[in-house]
Design a protein around this motif. Structure first.
Motif: not given
Length: 218
Positions: A8-20, A37-39, A43-45, A50-59
């Motif tokens: 079970t993967l809880h993740a923020s939206h991303d186009l690559a998730l559909a490919e996965l 991402a926060d939710d 949920a993982l905590a 089983d897995v949480a997906g999130f993104h962070v920006a460099d700027a």
């Protein structure tokens, strides 16, 4: 015997998730729940996924503060990170709008749209869709979305997208199957077709304090 491992993967939206998801069908029963991402990390905590997906920006404005807020759900002793993809984030605008950077957002009459809330079925409306439909002049979004809708794009930051999971889960059949798919040439090829995406580091394990420097700070 003969059944696929479930993850079970809880993740923020991303186009690559559909490919996965498309590549996981044979080896893994991957259940994807799209949420913020926060939710997802919460949920993982709590042991709800089983897995949480999130993104962070460099700027980007407030990126560091936003990323630090996510770190409270992760325990360096318990959790680890798996690099998913990097993606190019920037300013999406209508062609011919003469919007080239953040300073242009202050011009009178410019309609800026924030990322919209998810709908009831879990889908996150695209900023690019709103700009393409004429409901806004510009907004923050991905190069891949801008390209898909034939919109102008000004790059502002590189976002890193991670999967967080418990270290103990890496020994399980489900996570091993997921990692095999992530590292497969087929997945890398699919992601390479998405403008602004990079999968060269996909599947690499990273410690929390190495990838996300705020974790563990007092």
């Amino acid at each position: 015997p003969g059944t696929r491992p479930h993850l079970t993967l809880h993740a923020s939206h991303d186009l690559a998730l559909a490919e996965l998801g498309a590549l996981c069908k044979r080896a893994l029963d991957l259940e994807v729940v799209i949420r913020g991402a926060d939710d997802g990390l919460a949920a993982l905590a709590r042991g709800e996924c089983d897995v949480a997906g999130f993104h962070v920006a460099d700027a980007l404005p407030r990126a560091a503060a936003a990323a630090a807020a996510l770190g409270r759900w992760l325990d360096p002793r318990k959790h680890t990170l798996i690099h998913f993809v990097t993606r190019e984030q920037g300013l999406i605008a209508r062609p011919g709008s003469r919007i080239r950077g953040l300073h242009d957002l202050a011009r009178p009459g410019v309609r800026f749209i924030h990322r919209q809330s998810r709908s009831a079925d879990g889908e996150e409306p695209s900023v690019a869709e709103a700009v393409a439909a004429g409901r806004a002049d510009d907004g923050f979004g991905l190069r891949a979305d801008a390209t898909r809708h034939k919109l102008a794009f000004t790059p502002l930051a590189i976002e890193r997208y991670f999967f967080a999971c418990a270290k103990a889960a890496l020994r399980g059949a489900a996570m091993k199957a997921l990692l095999e798919v992530l590292k497969s040439p087929g997945f890398v090829a699919r992601v390479s077709r998405l403008p602004g995406y990079d999968a060269s580091q996909t599947g690499r394990r990273e410690a929390l304090d190495a990838a996300l420097t705020w974790v563990g700070r007092s």
